[in-house]
Design an enzyme around this catalytic site. Structure first.
Site, PDB file in Angstrom:
ATOM      1  N   LYS A 197       0.844  -1.202   0.000  1.00 47.43           N
ATOM      2  CA  LYS A 197       0.000   0.000   0.000  1.00 47.43           C
ATOM      3  C   LYS A 197       0.879   1.252   0.000  1.00 47.43           C
ATOM      4  O   LYS A 197       2.056   1.189   0.377  1.00 47.43           O
ATOM      5  CB  LYS A 197      -0.911  -0.024   1.234  1.00 47.43           C
ATOM      6  CG  LYS A 197      -0.153  -0.062   2.553  1.00 47.43           C
ATOM      7  CD  LYS A 197      -1.034  -0.581   3.680  1.00 47.43           C
ATOM      8  CE  LYS A 197      -0.331  -0.446   5.018  1.00 47.43           C
ATOM      9  NZ  LYS A 197      -1.009  -1.200   6.076  1.00 47.43           N
ATOM     10  N   TYR A 257      15.655  31.028   5.023  1.00 41.55           N
ATOM     11  CA  TYR A 257      14.492  31.786   5.516  1.00 41.55           C
ATOM     12  C   TYR A 257      14.502  31.932   7.028  1.00 41.55           C
ATOM     13  O   TYR A 257      14.844  30.984   7.746  1.00 41.55           O
ATOM     14  CB  TYR A 257      13.192  31.056   5.136  1.00 41.55           C
ATOM     15  CG  TYR A 257      12.879  31.037   3.668  1.00 41.55           C
ATOM     16  CD1 TYR A 257      12.698  32.214   2.948  1.00 41.55           C
ATOM     17  CD2 TYR A 257      12.723  29.822   3.003  1.00 41.55           C
ATOM     18  CE1 TYR A 257      12.368  32.174   1.595  1.00 41.55           C
ATOM     19  CE2 TYR A 257      12.391  29.774   1.656  1.00 41.55           C
ATOM     20  CZ  TYR A 257      12.217  30.955   0.957  1.00 41.55           C
ATOM     21  OH  TYR A 257      11.890  30.916  -0.364  1.00 41.55           O
TER      22      TYR A 257
END
Ligand SMILES: *Cc1c(COP(=O)(O)O)cnc(C)c1O
Length: 390
Positions: free
Chosen positions: A49, A281
């Site tokens: 999955k 940043y």
């Protein structure tokens, strides 16, 4: 170095590859599977999955089947279809409950399903009859996970209903363990209660003269700590991808299990950063001394968690000393402090963010309070997968 990385993948020939890539060691997967098959002696269901926990569903499924996996498990109908489109004809078990509108596609893809209530069993029977097909159903019994499953008390009636369905077959009975990877006394008592409830339900089904089919319960925790959870089939996922539970196991030798995934990139830019200058940043990192900072073309847009900003170190080339990521991780880039020794590292040098010679995804997960599943699942489709050992 970065030069000619050419790889044949399922999508065809890729003419060039970006620096950032996930290397998947398929040979380790095969060894992990062979070892767990030997330890448990049970049938093995390989969960693929979420694109095989981020490793790539088709290559993982093929390798798993080649090493003796008996079943594949998926979470969505689309994931099952992807396997069939890839010419995989092994049994594929759908672990979650789809919408009624998806049942036709389940039949077309010849998938097996988990079912746990009358309405869904009726819907499966009606669709199968309309298509002139049969569906193999695994009765899912909730013994304490609290997600999908009937109560143990309902199990015999539902097993009977599935068996009686003209177009249905009872292929198995299953449960899912909620806390089997923990050795805390309370969790162990809970798992014991789950296994007792499950065994009781399976016995009650047998007492009705119904063959329960394949009996399965064990996820990774079950495989590593509870021999009596192995029954006829086991479904360990994260263990086979290479990440055993934290506690030592009396049943599984973790030294035989290796993590499959390595996240790699290359330094694409290097500059000198003077003492007191900031990087990235928000100016969360300021150089404490003159140093050289490399830029890596990988960021949270690739699935490298921004939470790792100033919290992780990477391996440059095969240098044993890990180098810290500095400043905020950006969407597409992040920075590494290479130190002031110009001769040592430079542009184009290979960098390993996790796995291989660097700490693996489980260690990274621990650093940011998550689990290895999330680290590997999050590496997204912008990152090409390179399969080694196929
Ligand atoms: C995902 C899943 C597994 C595998 O779990 P791991 O923790 O990776 O071993 C087994 N069974 C079910 C029903 C699952 O959803």
């Amino acid at each position: 170095m970065v030069a000619q990385l050419k790889e044949k993948r399922d999508t065809g020939i890729i003419k060039y590859m970006r620096a950032t890539r996930a290397v998947i060691n398929v040979d380790y997967l095969q060894k992990n599977i062979e070892y767990i098959k030997t330890v448990t002696g049970a049938m093995l269901c390989m969960p693929v999955k979420a694109d095989a926990y981020g490793h790539g569903a088709l290559p993982v499924a093929r390798a798993a089947l080649a090493s003796g996996a008996d079943y594949l498990a998926v979470a969505t109908v689309g994931e099952g279809e992807e396997l069939r489109n890839g010419k995989i004809d092994a049994p594929v078990l759908l672990l979650s409950i789809p919408l009624p509108g998806e049942i036709k596609a389940i039949i077309a893809a010849n998938m097996e399903v988990f079912a746990a209530d009358e309405d869904y069993i009726d819907a499966l029977q009606n669709s199968a009859a309309a298509e002139g097909a049969t569906i193999a159903v695994h009765l899912k019994i909730d013994t304490g996970m609290g997600r999908i499953g009937c109560t143990p008390a309902q199990a015999p009636d539902l097993a009977q209903k599935i068996s009686a369905g003209k177009n249905l077959g009872l292929a198995g009975c299953a449960t899912h363990l909620a806390a089997a990877d923990s050795l805390a006394a309370e969790d162990m008592a809970y798992t014991r209660m789950q296994l007792d409830a499950f065994t009781g339900a399976v016995e009650a089904i047998k007492a009705r003269g119904i063959d329960p089919g394949i009996v399965h319960a064990a996820n990774t925790g079950g495989v590593t700590f509870y021999k009596d959870s192995w029954f006829t089939m086991v479904r360990p996922g994260i263990l086979l991808y290479g990440y055993p539970p934290a506690s030592k196991s009396p049943l599984v030798d973790y030294a035989k299990i290796r993590p499959l995934m390595e996240l790699k990139t290359n330094i694409v830019y290097v500059k000198t950063v003077k003492k007191g200058q900031s990087v990235s940043y928000g100016r969360t990192w300021t150089a404490p001394a003159d140093t050289r900072v490399g830029t890596l073309p990988v960021g949270y847009g690739d699935g490298l968690s921004r939470q790792l900003s100033n919290q992780w170190s990477v391996r440059v080339g095969d240098d044993p000393v890990l180098r810290p990521l500095v400043g905020r991780i950006c969407m597409d880039q992040c920075m590494v402090d290479l130190g002031d020794d110009e001769a040592r590292f430079g542009r184009w040098d290979e960098v390993t963010l996790f796995g291989g010679g660097a700490p693996h995804a489980g260690v990274m997960a621990g650093r940011i309070n998550t689990i290895p599943y999330e680290i590997t699942c999050n590496i997204n489709k912008r990152v090409p997968r390179v399969y080694k050992g196929v």
